[in-house]
Motif scaffolding. Structure first.
Motif, PDB file in Angstrom:
ATOM      1  N   GLN A 160     -31.872 -12.585  15.308  1.00  0.00           N
ATOM      2  CA  GLN A 160     -31.097 -11.343  15.510  1.00  0.00           C
ATOM      3  C   GLN A 160     -30.324 -10.948  14.264  1.00  0.00           C
ATOM      4  O   GLN A 160     -29.599 -11.897  13.494  1.00  0.00           O
ATOM      5  N   LEU A 161     -30.234  -9.927  13.636  1.00  0.00           N
ATOM      6  CA  LEU A 161     -29.991  -9.365  12.475  1.00  0.00           C
ATOM      7  C   LEU A 161     -28.222  -8.910  12.704  1.00  0.00           C
ATOM      8  O   LEU A 161     -27.915  -8.209  13.644  1.00  0.00           O
ATOM      9  N   SER A 162     -27.496  -9.421  11.711  1.00  0.00           N
ATOM     10  CA  SER A 162     -26.057  -8.853  11.787  1.00  0.00           C
ATOM     11  C   SER A 162     -25.855  -7.707  11.010  1.00  0.00           C
ATOM     12  O   SER A 162     -26.842  -7.577  10.118  1.00  0.00           O
ATOM     13  N   ILE A 163     -24.732  -7.142  10.830  1.00  0.00           N
ATOM     14  CA  ILE A 163     -24.449  -5.783   9.857  1.00  0.00           C
ATOM     15  C   ILE A 163     -24.570  -6.462   8.422  1.00  0.00           C
ATOM     16  O   ILE A 163     -24.695  -5.896   7.764  1.00  0.00           O
ATOM     17  N   ARG A 164     -23.985  -7.662   8.404  1.00  0.00           N
ATOM     18  CA  ARG A 164     -24.218  -8.415   6.907  1.00  0.00           C
ATOM     19  C   ARG A 164     -25.432  -8.646   6.396  1.00  0.00           C
ATOM     20  O   ARG A 164     -25.659  -8.199   5.206  1.00  0.00           O
ATOM     21  N   ASP A 165     -26.503  -9.013   7.412  1.00  0.00           N
ATOM     22  CA  ASP A 165     -27.731  -8.920   6.954  1.00  0.00           C
ATOM     23  C   ASP A 165     -28.170  -7.655   6.571  1.00  0.00           C
ATOM     24  O   ASP A 165     -29.039  -7.551   5.317  1.00  0.00           O
ATOM     25  N   ILE A 166     -27.916  -6.556   6.932  1.00  0.00           N
ATOM     26  CA  ILE A 166     -28.437  -5.334   6.663  1.00  0.00           C
ATOM     27  C   ILE A 166     -27.779  -4.589   5.169  1.00  0.00           C
ATOM     28  O   ILE A 166     -28.532  -4.208   4.480  1.00  0.00           O
ATOM     29  N   PHE A 167     -26.526  -4.685   5.383  1.00  0.00           N
ATOM     30  CA  PHE A 167     -25.720  -4.097   4.351  1.00  0.00           C
ATOM     31  C   PHE A 167     -25.354  -4.940   2.869  1.00  0.00           C
ATOM     32  O   PHE A 167     -24.991  -4.523   1.963  1.00  0.00           O
ATOM     33  N   GLY A 168     -25.305  -6.318   3.343  1.00  0.00           N
ATOM     34  CA  GLY A 168     -24.950  -7.117   2.133  1.00  0.00           C
ATOM     35  C   GLY A 168     -23.740  -6.890   1.616  1.00  0.00           C
ATOM     36  O   GLY A 168     -22.550  -6.988   2.375  1.00  0.00           O
ATOM     37  N   ASP A 169     -23.562  -7.068   0.184  1.00  0.00           N
ATOM     38  CA  ASP A 169     -22.277  -6.866  -0.273  1.00  0.00           C
ATOM     39  C   ASP A 169     -21.460  -5.575  -0.274  1.00  0.00           C
ATOM     40  O   ASP A 169     -20.824  -5.396  -0.893  1.00  0.00           O
ATOM     41  N   LYS A 170     -22.380  -4.695   0.459  1.00  0.00           N
ATOM     42  CA  LYS A 170     -21.777  -3.080   0.547  1.00  0.00           C
ATOM     43  C   LYS A 170     -21.079  -3.193   1.733  1.00  0.00           C
ATOM     44  O   LYS A 170     -20.136  -2.308   1.613  1.00  0.00           O
ATOM     45  N   LEU A 171     -20.972  -4.222   2.585  1.00  0.00           N
ATOM     46  CA  LEU A 171     -20.158  -4.171   3.669  1.00  0.00           C
ATOM     47  C   LEU A 171     -18.812  -4.844   3.355  1.00  0.00           C
ATOM     48  O   LEU A 171     -18.635  -5.849   2.675  1.00  0.00           O
ATOM     49  N   GLN A 172     -17.787  -3.922   3.699  1.00  0.00           N
ATOM     50  CA  GLN A 172     -16.290  -4.541   3.412  1.00  0.00           C
ATOM     51  C   GLN A 172     -15.631  -4.313   4.743  1.00  0.00           C
ATOM     52  O   GLN A 172     -16.288  -3.789   5.895  1.00  0.00           O
ATOM     53  N   TYR A 173     -14.435  -4.754   4.718  1.00  0.00           N
ATOM     54  CA  TYR A 173     -13.676  -4.704   6.133  1.00  0.00           C
ATOM     55  C   TYR A 173     -12.052  -4.133   5.792  1.00  0.00           C
ATOM     56  O   TYR A 173     -11.568  -4.605   4.671  1.00  0.00           O
ATOM     57  N   LYS A 174     -11.782  -3.132   6.581  1.00  0.00           N
ATOM     58  CA  LYS A 174     -10.349  -2.695   6.143  1.00  0.00           C
ATOM     59  C   LYS A 174      -9.432  -3.169   7.382  1.00  0.00           C
ATOM     60  O   LYS A 174      -9.847  -3.095   8.787  1.00  0.00           O
ATOM     61  N   VAL A 175      -8.346  -3.810   6.855  1.00  0.00           N
ATOM     62  CA  VAL A 175      -7.817  -4.492   7.748  1.00  0.00           C
ATOM     63  C   VAL A 175      -6.243  -3.361   8.045  1.00  0.00           C
ATOM     64  O   VAL A 175      -5.816  -3.302   6.885  1.00  0.00           O
ATOM     65  N   THR A 176      -5.765  -3.150   9.037  1.00  0.00           N
ATOM     66  CA  THR A 176      -4.652  -2.369   9.116  1.00  0.00           C
ATOM     67  C   THR A 176      -3.560  -3.188   9.771  1.00  0.00           C
ATOM     68  O   THR A 176      -4.112  -3.853  10.980  1.00  0.00           O
ATOM     69  N   TYR A 177      -2.446  -3.668   9.263  1.00  0.00           N
ATOM     70  CA  TYR A 177      -1.424  -4.531  10.103  1.00  0.00           C
ATOM     71  C   TYR A 177      -0.051  -4.229   9.686  1.00  0.00           C
ATOM     72  O   TYR A 177       0.409  -3.444   8.834  1.00  0.00           O
ATOM     73  N   ARG A 178       0.739  -4.628  10.743  1.00  0.00           N
ATOM     74  CA  ARG A 178       2.131  -4.501  10.788  1.00  0.00           C
ATOM     75  C   ARG A 178       2.741  -5.568  11.326  1.00  0.00           C
ATOM     76  O   ARG A 178       2.216  -6.474  12.098  1.00  0.00           O
ATOM     77  N   ARG A 179       4.081  -5.549  11.017  1.00  0.00           N
ATOM     78  CA  ARG A 179       4.893  -6.729  11.670  1.00  0.00           C
ATOM     79  C   ARG A 179       5.071  -6.299  13.279  1.00  0.00           C
ATOM     80  O   ARG A 179       5.017  -4.915  13.687  1.00  0.00           O
ATOM     81  N   ALA A 180       5.149  -7.133  14.158  1.00  0.00           N
ATOM     82  CA  ALA A 180       4.990  -6.829  15.752  1.00  0.00           C
ATOM     83  C   ALA A 180       6.133  -5.850  16.051  1.00  0.00           C
ATOM     84  O   ALA A 180       6.164  -5.227  17.011  1.00  0.00           O
ATOM     85  N   LYS A 181       7.436  -5.998  15.369  1.00  0.00           N
ATOM     86  CA  LYS A 181       8.635  -5.511  15.715  1.00  0.00           C
ATOM     87  C   LYS A 181       8.577  -4.180  14.929  1.00  0.00           C
ATOM     88  O   LYS A 181       9.875  -3.555  14.711  1.00  0.00           O
ATOM     89  N   SER A 182       7.601  -3.714  14.088  1.00  0.00           N
ATOM     90  CA  SER A 182       7.863  -2.647  13.248  1.00  0.00           C
ATOM     91  C   SER A 182       6.682  -1.612  13.559  1.00  0.00           C
ATOM     92  O   SER A 182       5.679  -1.823  13.897  1.00  0.00           O
ATOM     93  N   THR A 183       6.881  -0.616  12.945  1.00  0.00           N
ATOM     94  CA  THR A 183       5.713   0.661  13.282  1.00  0.00           C
ATOM     95  C   THR A 183       5.001   0.838  11.769  1.00  0.00           C
ATOM     96  O   THR A 183       4.248   1.444  11.669  1.00  0.00           O
TER      97      THR A 183
END
Length: 245
Positions: A160-183
């Motif tokens: 079974q193929l993953s999205i990395r198998d399909i898109f290769g190095d074109k696949l990136q990830y966007k991480v949105t993060y914050r401190r738990a006590k902050s907005t």
């Protein structure tokens, strides 16, 4: 007139009426023909549910001959799974839903059809929400996210193929993060499925969301579904631990 004769005439009239309906192509056209695709699991959807007729799906890459999926011929369903039929992922496809007589009936006439919008699996499938694990370094100043590339509905032989198998190095990830006590939120883009975030406040709990990011796609198709929120544990020191330093 004998009862048998009446039955024969009645059946002949019914058969004549049915033949006229089939020959005239008077079945309702399919409506709301749309594509639904997540991780290359691609369905063609439409309505309404048929009564005395059926549907057949024809599809093709633009400029190519029309094809039929054997599971979507004279069907009473209102969806057709074309995941394994759209094999050239970067091609653009269209599909027609034909309203036809029920299975077993025949006709030489052309029946009404409804055409879908164009669809390119590579550009248009939605990337589903990824899973990830959180690891905090011993010095509490680095947090690493280990993202699991979502699996697709596609296989290479038995794998079974993953999205990395399909898109290769074109696949990136966007991480949105914050401190738990902050907005206040921060965003980090990573080309890897192993994402290191440095410069975090020691001992603080942080909350994360991750989604696939494909910058080579059209702007409205670049981001995948947002992951569930996960937070790192807050490192709360006791008074005695603080005094011992």
């Amino acid at each position: 007139m004998p009862t048998t004769g009446v039955k024969i005439i009645f059946m002949a009239l019914c058969g004549s009426t049915l033949f006229t309906n089939y020959a005239s192509g008077s079945f309702p056209k399919a409506q709301n023909v749309t594509w639904s695709s997540i991780n290359f699991k691609t369905l063609l959807l439409w309505n309404p549910k048929p009564t005395d007729y059926s549907y057949t799906v024809e599809f093709s890459a633009i400029g190519q001959d029309r094809e039929r999926n054997p599971h979507c011929i004279r069907t009473t369903e209102t969806e057709c799974d074309l995941s394994n039929s759209l094999t050239m992922l970067k091609d653009t496809y269209s599909a027609d839903v034909l309203s036809e007589p029920p299975r077993g009936a025949t006709s030489d006439h052309e029946f009404p059809h409804t055409r879908s919008e164009r669809f390119c699996p590579y550009n248009d499938t939605t990337i589903g929400r990824p899973d990830f694990k959180i690891d905090v370094s011993k010095d509490k100043r680095k947090i690493t996210l280990y993202v699991t590339d979502p699996l697709t509905a596609l296989f290479d032989k038995l794998r079974q193929l993953s999205i990395r198998d399909i898109f290769g190095d074109k696949l990136q990830y966007k991480v949105t993060y914050r401190r738990a006590k902050s907005t206040g939120k921060k965003v980090y883009i990573s080309k890897s499925s192993e994402i290191e975030l440095t410069g975090v406040d020691m001992g603080e709990s942080y909350c994360f969301n991750v989604q696939a990011y494909l910058p080579t796609r059209p702007a409205d198709k670049q981001l995948g579904e947002l992951s569930h929120t996960q937070c790192s544990h807050e490192d709360i020191q006791s008074i005695f631990e603080g005094e011992g330093k």
